[in-house]
Design a protein around this motif. Structure first.
Motif, PDB file in Angstrom:
ATOM      1  N   GLU A 182       0.851  -1.183   0.000  1.00 55.23           N
ATOM      2  CA  GLU A 182       0.000   0.000   0.000  1.00 55.23           C
ATOM      3  C   GLU A 182       0.890   1.237   0.000  1.00 55.23           C
ATOM      4  O   GLU A 182       1.732   1.410   0.890  1.00 55.23           O
ATOM      5  CB  GLU A 182      -0.894  -0.009   1.238  1.00 55.23           C
ATOM      6  CG  GLU A 182      -1.885   1.146   1.295  1.00 55.23           C
ATOM      7  CD  GLU A 182      -2.767   1.085   2.527  1.00 55.23           C
ATOM      8  OE1 GLU A 182      -2.207   1.202   3.655  1.00 55.23           O
ATOM      9  OE2 GLU A 182      -3.989   0.890   2.400  1.00 55.23           O
ATOM     10  N   VAL A 183       0.705   2.101  -1.005  1.00 57.60           N
ATOM     11  CA  VAL A 183       1.505   3.312  -1.126  1.00 57.60           C
ATOM     12  C   VAL A 183       0.616   4.510  -0.785  1.00 57.60           C
ATOM     13  O   VAL A 183      -0.376   4.770  -1.461  1.00 57.60           O
ATOM     14  CB  VAL A 183       2.082   3.456  -2.546  1.00 57.60           C
ATOM     15  CG1 VAL A 183       2.920   4.734  -2.644  1.00 57.60           C
ATOM     16  CG2 VAL A 183       2.932   2.235  -2.902  1.00 57.60           C
ATOM     17  N   VAL A 184       0.981   5.218   0.265  1.00 58.74           N
ATOM     18  CA  VAL A 184       0.216   6.373   0.727  1.00 58.74           C
ATOM     19  C   VAL A 184       1.052   7.625   0.490  1.00 58.74           C
ATOM     20  O   VAL A 184       2.164   7.739   1.001  1.00 58.74           O
ATOM     21  CB  VAL A 184      -0.149   6.250   2.221  1.00 58.74           C
ATOM     22  CG1 VAL A 184      -0.959   7.465   2.668  1.00 58.74           C
ATOM     23  CG2 VAL A 184      -0.908   4.963   2.487  1.00 58.74           C
ATOM     24  N   SER A 185       0.516   8.562  -0.295  1.00 56.96           N
ATOM     25  CA  SER A 185       1.243   9.798  -0.583  1.00 56.96           C
ATOM     26  C   SER A 185       0.405  11.002  -0.181  1.00 56.96           C
ATOM     27  O   SER A 185      -0.813  11.003  -0.322  1.00 56.96           O
ATOM     28  CB  SER A 185       1.596   9.879  -2.074  1.00 56.96           C
ATOM     29  OG  SER A 185       0.421   9.889  -2.865  1.00 56.96           O
ATOM     30  N   ALA A 186       1.076  12.040   0.326  1.00 59.56           N
ATOM     31  CA  ALA A 186       0.412  13.280   0.733  1.00 59.56           C
ATOM     32  C   ALA A 186       1.340  14.450   0.461  1.00 59.56           C
ATOM     33  O   ALA A 186       2.544  14.392   0.756  1.00 59.56           O
ATOM     34  CB  ALA A 186       0.040  13.220   2.214  1.00 59.56           C
ATOM     35  N   LYS A 187       0.783  15.510  -0.138  1.00 57.38           N
ATOM     36  CA  LYS A 187       1.533  16.737  -0.422  1.00 57.38           C
ATOM     37  C   LYS A 187       2.821  16.438  -1.189  1.00 57.38           C
ATOM     38  O   LYS A 187       3.881  17.023  -0.922  1.00 57.38           O
ATOM     39  CB  LYS A 187       1.860  17.480   0.877  1.00 57.38           C
ATOM     40  CG  LYS A 187       0.642  17.906   1.674  1.00 57.38           C
ATOM     41  CD  LYS A 187       1.030  18.622   2.948  1.00 57.38           C
ATOM     42  CE  LYS A 187      -0.199  19.014   3.764  1.00 57.38           C
ATOM     43  NZ  LYS A 187       0.175  19.700   5.038  1.00 57.38           N
ATOM     44  N   SER A 188       2.734  15.506  -2.122  1.00 56.42           N
ATOM     45  CA  SER A 188       3.906  15.099  -2.889  1.00 56.42           C
ATOM     46  C   SER A 188       3.650  15.268  -4.380  1.00 56.42           C
ATOM     47  O   SER A 188       2.504  15.285  -4.836  1.00 56.42           O
ATOM     48  CB  SER A 188       4.276  13.640  -2.570  1.00 56.42           C
ATOM     49  OG  SER A 188       4.610  13.494  -1.199  1.00 56.42           O
ATOM     50  N   SER A 189       4.730  15.393  -5.131  1.00 60.34           N
ATOM     51  CA  SER A 189       4.631  15.573  -6.577  1.00 60.34           C
ATOM     52  C   SER A 189       5.649  14.689  -7.286  1.00 60.34           C
ATOM     53  O   SER A 189       6.657  14.277  -6.695  1.00 60.34           O
ATOM     54  CB  SER A 189       4.858  17.040  -6.957  1.00 60.34           C
ATOM     55  OG  SER A 189       6.155  17.466  -6.568  1.00 60.34           O
ATOM     56  N   GLU A 190       5.373  14.405  -8.548  1.00 59.61           N
ATOM     57  CA  GLU A 190       6.274  13.630  -9.395  1.00 59.61           C
ATOM     58  C   GLU A 190       6.625  12.277  -8.767  1.00 59.61           C
ATOM     59  O   GLU A 190       7.795  11.884  -8.731  1.00 59.61           O
ATOM     60  CB  GLU A 190       7.549  14.420  -9.691  1.00 59.61           C
ATOM     61  CG  GLU A 190       7.298  15.751 -10.378  1.00 59.61           C
ATOM     62  CD  GLU A 190       8.567  16.552 -10.552  1.00 59.61           C
ATOM     63  OE1 GLU A 190       9.451  16.076 -11.299  1.00 59.61           O
ATOM     64  OE2 GLU A 190       8.683  17.619  -9.940  1.00 59.61           O
ATOM     65  N   LEU A 191       5.619  11.585  -8.306  1.00 60.51           N
ATOM     66  CA  LEU A 191       5.806  10.246  -7.750  1.00 60.51           C
ATOM     67  C   LEU A 191       5.557   9.217  -8.840  1.00 60.51           C
ATOM     68  O   LEU A 191       4.494   9.207  -9.467  1.00 60.51           O
ATOM     69  CB  LEU A 191       4.847  10.025  -6.572  1.00 60.51           C
ATOM     70  CG  LEU A 191       4.735   8.594  -6.041  1.00 60.51           C
ATOM     71  CD1 LEU A 191       6.095   8.072  -5.561  1.00 60.51           C
ATOM     72  CD2 LEU A 191       3.702   8.524  -4.911  1.00 60.51           C
TER      73      LEU A 191
END
Length: 231
Positions: A182-191
């Motif tokens: 499970e990949v959880v991203s927040a306030k991130s870009s270019e992932l």
């Protein structure tokens, strides 16, 4: 008829005649007229005069340059079951070969470096790193990336959760056994997440994670979906 007025007094006429006579007498001296004057040569006396000095504006004072912060010494040590990897720069030989399941790994403010972790650890954190590469086998509690820029993370075996917070330019490479993560991203870009193909002979494929979302209000609640890009 009345008699004519008397003539003007002779004293006044005689005084004026005497005064004019003195003036003509001085003029008749010729060169003697200037005998009592002081002769001044050309330029004489100028050196004694004060020379005017033009006013100049004061030169602007340059602002003092900020002193760059001194580089902190690098650190690579195991302290109380916690691996500390800090302030590493241009070091691609970092390796943890004696990892245990109760060990955690904390990587802090490393730049242009690479860390390999062999075996299974409890948890791994990358904090404030730039262009840092992490290659590890397995992590029980997962991996966290916080405030990182242009970092790469590769899983060779298994990981359950990857948290990415306030990062840009992250590249996550999953193994076949880690596809259920499970990949959880927040306030991130270019992932971007790279996964293996259908078979071992197929090439890896790269999947950009959406950064834009659309929220709609319907039936008394909000629903949010990622914005699809076509073309």
């Amino acid at each position: 008829p009345p008699p004519p007025p008397p003539p003007p007094p002779a004293a006044s006429s005689n005084a004026e005649s005497a005064g004019m006579g003195a003036v003509f007498a001085e003029l008749n001296k010729g060169e003697g007229v200037t005998a009592g004057l002081k002769h001044v040569k050309k330029g004489e006396g100028l050196k004694d005069r004060p020379v005017p000095v033009p006013k100049t504006s004061a030169a602007p004072t340059a602002a003092p340059k900020a002193t760059p912060a001194a580089a902190k010494p690098p650190k690579f040590a195991l302290e109380n079951k916690k691996w500390l990897v800090e302030h590493q720069v241009n070091n691609t030989t970092l390796s943890i070969d004696q990892a245990e399941t109760n060990h955690t790994v904390y990587v802090y403010q490393c730049t242009d470096s690479m860390l390999q972790v062999s075996g299974k650890v409890n948890h791994i954190t990358l904090d404030g790193c730039k262009k840092m590469a992490l290659v590890f086998d397995s992590s029980i509690a997962g991996v966290d990336l916080v405030n990182c820029v242009s970092c790469k993370v590769q899983v060779r075996a298994v990981v359950q959760t990857v948290n990415i917070d306030k990062c840009s330019g992250t590249q996550l490479i999953l193994s076949r056994d880690a596809l259920g993560a499970e990949v959880v991203s927040a306030k991130s870009s270019e992932l971007n997440i790279i996964v293996p193909g259908a078979t071992d002979d197929d090439e890896y494929t790269e999947h950009p994670i959406p950064e834009q979302f659309v929220s709609k209000y319907a039936n008394g609640k909000w629903t949010t979906e990622s914005m699809a890009h076509t073309g």
